[in-house]
Scaffold this active site. Structure first.
Site, PDB file in Angstrom:
ATOM      1  N   GLU A  55       3.756  61.989 -14.976  1.00  0.00           N
ATOM      2  CA  GLU A  55       2.821  62.525 -15.965  1.00  0.00           C
ATOM      3  C   GLU A  55       1.911  63.532 -15.292  1.00  0.00           C
ATOM      4  O   GLU A  55       1.806  63.582 -14.068  1.00  0.00           O
ATOM      5  CB  GLU A  55       2.030  61.402 -16.630  1.00  0.00           C
ATOM      6  CG  GLU A  55       1.183  60.595 -15.701  1.00  0.00           C
ATOM      7  CD  GLU A  55       0.431  59.477 -16.417  1.00  0.00           C
ATOM      8  OE1 GLU A  55       0.152  58.479 -15.752  1.00  0.00           O
ATOM      9  OE2 GLU A  55       0.117  59.599 -17.610  1.00  0.00           O
ATOM     10  N   ASP A 105      -7.368  50.098 -24.090  1.00  0.00           N
ATOM     11  CA  ASP A 105      -7.375  50.688 -22.748  1.00  0.00           C
ATOM     12  C   ASP A 105      -7.419  52.209 -22.781  1.00  0.00           C
ATOM     13  O   ASP A 105      -6.662  52.860 -22.061  1.00  0.00           O
ATOM     14  CB  ASP A 105      -6.098  50.274 -21.989  1.00  0.00           C
ATOM     15  CG  ASP A 105      -6.287  48.961 -21.282  1.00  0.00           C
ATOM     16  OD1 ASP A 105      -7.344  48.356 -21.491  1.00  0.00           O
ATOM     17  OD2 ASP A 105      -5.400  48.551 -20.537  1.00  0.00           O
ATOM     18  N   ASP A 115      -2.492  55.906 -19.515  1.00  0.00           N
ATOM     19  CA  ASP A 115      -2.467  54.505 -19.122  1.00  0.00           C
ATOM     20  C   ASP A 115      -3.036  53.607 -20.216  1.00  0.00           C
ATOM     21  O   ASP A 115      -3.761  52.663 -19.932  1.00  0.00           O
ATOM     22  CB  ASP A 115      -3.274  54.344 -17.819  1.00  0.00           C
ATOM     23  CG  ASP A 115      -2.658  53.290 -16.914  1.00  0.00           C
ATOM     24  OD1 ASP A 115      -1.534  52.848 -17.235  1.00  0.00           O
ATOM     25  OD2 ASP A 115      -3.285  52.904 -15.923  1.00  0.00           O
ATOM     26  N   CYS A 150     -16.277  58.146 -37.402  1.00  0.00           N
ATOM     27  CA  CYS A 150     -15.654  57.205 -38.354  1.00  0.00           C
ATOM     28  C   CYS A 150     -16.032  57.624 -39.768  1.00  0.00           C
ATOM     29  O   CYS A 150     -15.204  57.616 -40.679  1.00  0.00           O
ATOM     30  CB  CYS A 150     -16.145  55.779 -38.117  1.00  0.00           C
ATOM     31  SG  CYS A 150     -15.699  55.073 -36.518  1.00  0.00           S
TER      32      CYS A 150
END
Length: 201
Positions: A55, A105, A115, A150
């Site tokens: 990556e 994560d 990740d 949001c």
């Protein structure tokens, strides 16, 4: 293998991030949207470890915006634009998948993330099973605080739905015949101290 699972999870999360970007970018004032970088699986037949991932290298300060179990609140995620947009991304995915899937994560440099993990309910979601415990979904639901992003996306607050459910359950208990429950309780209260006194004599 773990390596293929890692690729599968990250690239699945990346697809959700692209859909999120497509919805968020056109909104006035939303600005830059977090991106999950692609991860590629390469096969190296001559190597002891035949599979590896490749990556893009992220250069800069690496920040964990959402912590796996949700118990710990990272201030960088709360106070930074990238962090807030990551929280909104989690909320957006949660709502899109009817609470069946959550990207966890979220970490990286600025708006570039890598990740990542995915939590799904035990049965999985549309044939996809995450690599994180589904308890993360419950924790997210309990701990998420909506922010301006949001609101821009019109996501429903997770708090109000819980409060409504609580109100609904409390009104149900009120509908029970009040008099009988009170009558049952009163003599019990009166009896207890008497028993206590008589046992002392």
């Amino acid at each position: 293998s773990v390596v293929t699972q890692e690729c599968y999870v990250q690239n699945t999360a990346r697809e959700y991030a692209k859909l999120y970007a497509a919805e968020a970018e056109p909104l006035e004032g939303f600005g830059e949207v977090p991106e999950i970088i692609p991860i590629f699986l390469i096969h190296r037949p001559a190597n002891n470890i035949p599979y590896a991932t490749v990556e893009e290298e992220l250069v800069g300060e690496f920040v964990k915006y959402s912590v796996k179990d949700g118990k710990e609140v990272n201030f960088l995620r709360r106070d930074s634009e990238a962090g807030q947009k990551c929280c909104t991304f989690q909320h957006w995915v949660y709502e899109k998948t009817n609470g069946n899937l959550l990207v966890t994560d979220l970490q990286g440099v600025g708006m570039k993330l890598t990740d990542v993990g995915i939590a799904t309910l035990a049965k999985g979601y549309k044939g996809f099973k995450g690599n994180c415990s589904f308890s993360f979904i419950e924790q997210f639901r309990a701990l998420h605080q909506c922010n301006e992003y949001c609101e821009m996306l019109g996501l429903k607050s997770l708090r109000t739905t819980q409060q409504k459910q609580r109100k609904a359950t409390s009104t149900k208990s009120k509908n029970l015949p009040n008099s009988s429950t009170v009558k049952k309780m009163v003599p019990k209260k009166a009896r207890e101290p008497r028993d206590f006194i008589s046992s002392e004599h």
